[in-house]
Design a protein around this motif. Structure first.
Motif, PDB file in Angstrom:
ATOM      1  N   LYS A   9      31.517  24.399  18.831  1.00  0.00           N
ATOM      2  CA  LYS A   9      31.872  23.012  19.123  1.00  0.00           C
ATOM      3  C   LYS A   9      33.207  22.952  19.879  1.00  0.00           C
ATOM      4  O   LYS A   9      33.336  22.230  20.874  1.00  0.00           O
ATOM      5  CB  LYS A   9      31.970  22.234  17.811  1.00  0.00           C
ATOM      6  CG  LYS A   9      32.003  20.751  17.932  1.00  0.00           C
ATOM      7  CD  LYS A   9      32.029  20.148  16.521  1.00  0.00           C
ATOM      8  CE  LYS A   9      31.717  18.689  16.519  1.00  0.00           C
ATOM      9  NZ  LYS A   9      31.735  18.122  15.163  1.00  0.00           N
ATOM     10  N   TYR A  46      28.688  27.655   9.313  1.00  0.00           N
ATOM     11  CA  TYR A  46      29.583  26.520   9.555  1.00  0.00           C
ATOM     12  C   TYR A  46      30.708  26.927  10.497  1.00  0.00           C
ATOM     13  O   TYR A  46      31.036  26.220  11.448  1.00  0.00           O
ATOM     14  CB  TYR A  46      30.156  26.014   8.235  1.00  0.00           C
ATOM     15  CG  TYR A  46      31.135  24.884   8.396  1.00  0.00           C
ATOM     16  CD1 TYR A  46      30.704  23.599   8.666  1.00  0.00           C
ATOM     17  CD2 TYR A  46      32.502  25.116   8.293  1.00  0.00           C
ATOM     18  CE1 TYR A  46      31.599  22.555   8.816  1.00  0.00           C
ATOM     19  CE2 TYR A  46      33.411  24.083   8.450  1.00  0.00           C
ATOM     20  CZ  TYR A  46      32.955  22.806   8.715  1.00  0.00           C
ATOM     21  OH  TYR A  46      33.853  21.793   8.882  1.00  0.00           O
ATOM     22  N   GLN A  98      31.429  25.396  14.237  1.00  0.00           N
ATOM     23  CA  GLN A  98      32.717  24.792  14.576  1.00  0.00           C
ATOM     24  C   GLN A  98      33.342  25.474  15.786  1.00  0.00           C
ATOM     25  O   GLN A  98      33.886  24.823  16.671  1.00  0.00           O
ATOM     26  CB  GLN A  98      33.684  24.861  13.380  1.00  0.00           C
ATOM     27  CG  GLN A  98      33.289  23.975  12.228  1.00  0.00           C
ATOM     28  CD  GLN A  98      33.250  22.508  12.621  1.00  0.00           C
ATOM     29  OE1 GLN A  98      34.120  22.013  13.314  1.00  0.00           O
ATOM     30  NE2 GLN A  98      32.227  21.807  12.178  1.00  0.00           N
TER      31      GLN A  98
END
Length: 91
Positions: free
Chosen positions: A62, A55, A59
């Motif tokens: 991103k 995760y 992130q």
């Protein structure tokens, strides 16, 4: 003023530090405690930790993509402005 004899006496009185050696285990360890786990033994903690790492990585990627898109937009705007200036000069 400090004399040389005082310095020598001080140096003689200070204890000498013996080197400290750290010992590390050799080999690969999958757990955070350093214990070796078998190939098929994934407990819930390991799975949760792996999911959290994935995760975080997603992130981070991103955020990097958003920054790159912003930079790309700025560069496109600059190119567009330069092309307008060229067109204005050519007229």
């Amino acid at each position: 003023m400090i004399s040389r004899s005082n310095i020598r006496q001080t140096l003689k009185q200070t204890p000498k530090v013996v080197g400290i050696m750290r010992q590390y285990t050799v080999g690969s360890s999958d757990g955070s405690t350093g214990s070796h786990r078998g190939l098929g033994s994934e407990d819930s903690f390991t799975k949760k930790e792996k999911a959290q790492e994935n995760y975080y990585i997603k992130q981070h990627e991103k955020e990097q993509l958003l920054k790159l898109k912003e930079q790309l937009k700025k560069h496109k705007d600059e190119v567009e402005n330069i092309e307008k200036q060229i067109d204005h000069i050519e007229k």
